[in-house]
Design an enzyme around this catalytic site. Sequence first.
Site: not given
Length: 414
Positions: A127, A234, A238
């Site tokens: 991921h 995001q 971020y």
Amino acid sequence: MASFIPVSDQSDFSFFNLPWGAVRWTDDSVHLATRIGDTVVSFKKLRAAGFLASFPELENETFNAFIDRGTAAWSAVRAEVSGLYAEGSAWEANAKRGTCEQPAAAVEALLPVHIGDYTDFYASRQHATNVGMMFRDPENALLPNWLHLPVGYHGRASTVAVSGTDVVRPNGQRKGPNDPAPVFGPSVKMDFELEVGIILKGGPRDASWIPVDTAEDHIFGLVLFNDWSARDLQQWEYVPLGPFLAKNFASTMSPWIVPYEALLSSRCAGEDQSNPAPLPYLQQNRAGSHWDLELEVAIVCADGSETVISQSNAKYLYWSFAQQIAHHTINGCIIQSGDLMASGTISGNEPGSYGSMLELTWNGSKPITLANGGKRAFLEDGDSLILRGWSTGKTRIGFGECRATLLPSKPWSK
Ligand code: MN
């Protein structure tokens, strides 16, 4: 050992599971409970019938105080309930038994703990690699710290909701790489994250830490966890401090906490961590450091059609839960009973095992085809997202569903 309550082979709630849950009982009061198959058993009612005498905390509306009592108490309750409901037990014919039980469909599942703090890790290597490739630099997808420490961020406990609670699409700022300026509006890249969470027993309060070798004594149980994510928000927000409004509007937790003890037979080896070896405070015997739990993600469209879009496994995590706990507390950070730590999105090595739409559709560039012929780059209003998980051993031990429906954003006005 079997129970006198019949349980289907396909049920997540076999007699060995005995999960921890909270339900709204038929008289509207909140009861801590367990379940065997589709039968929910109230701890409060069992105490009224004279059982579980040493555990008054089980009459509370959350497990927090009971979690504080530690592993011996957790085991003792499981042993007493197992004995009571085993085949041949005199309890089967006891007149009081009926007052202690309800069909699962007759009670509403609630959040079984007060979550003081929620932390989300980023413990799946695949991921982290996939996101790094899409959001930053394919050549340096994994940041230099990633193989040395379990990266995490402090999430928001206030918006962790039990399975079945709707999620409203958030409004916010986004700015794509080619947009001249940020724009405001409903997120256009709504996503889920397939995660497994742990519910914790509190730790030391004297600036010391929870050592990696005893960290699992702090795991009350495991849950499925959907860390809903607005990818467009995001990507813009971020850097440099990590996830914020793209994550904290909603997270969905499965209602039945599967006991740590029930999953011991699902232990498996973790990935090799010799290159680079972690620092000593994170070094752990890898032989049984992980859990072999099958995971599945499905989208159910507004027309009721369901499509399984990912099949994964909790063993694909690089950093174990024990390492996450040890790292989280090495600086003296205080963990309180009922706290939640989630693994971060779990993605296997194959595209069909990725744990988010971001990865499954490669940031929307390869939409998924659904069973009803529809296409999804990201989630649409009216979609329901379901996470499922279960052990692979001889007796099925599972989590039930972690499910929520995405509703349209609220119209913004000043
Ligand atoms: Mn997450």
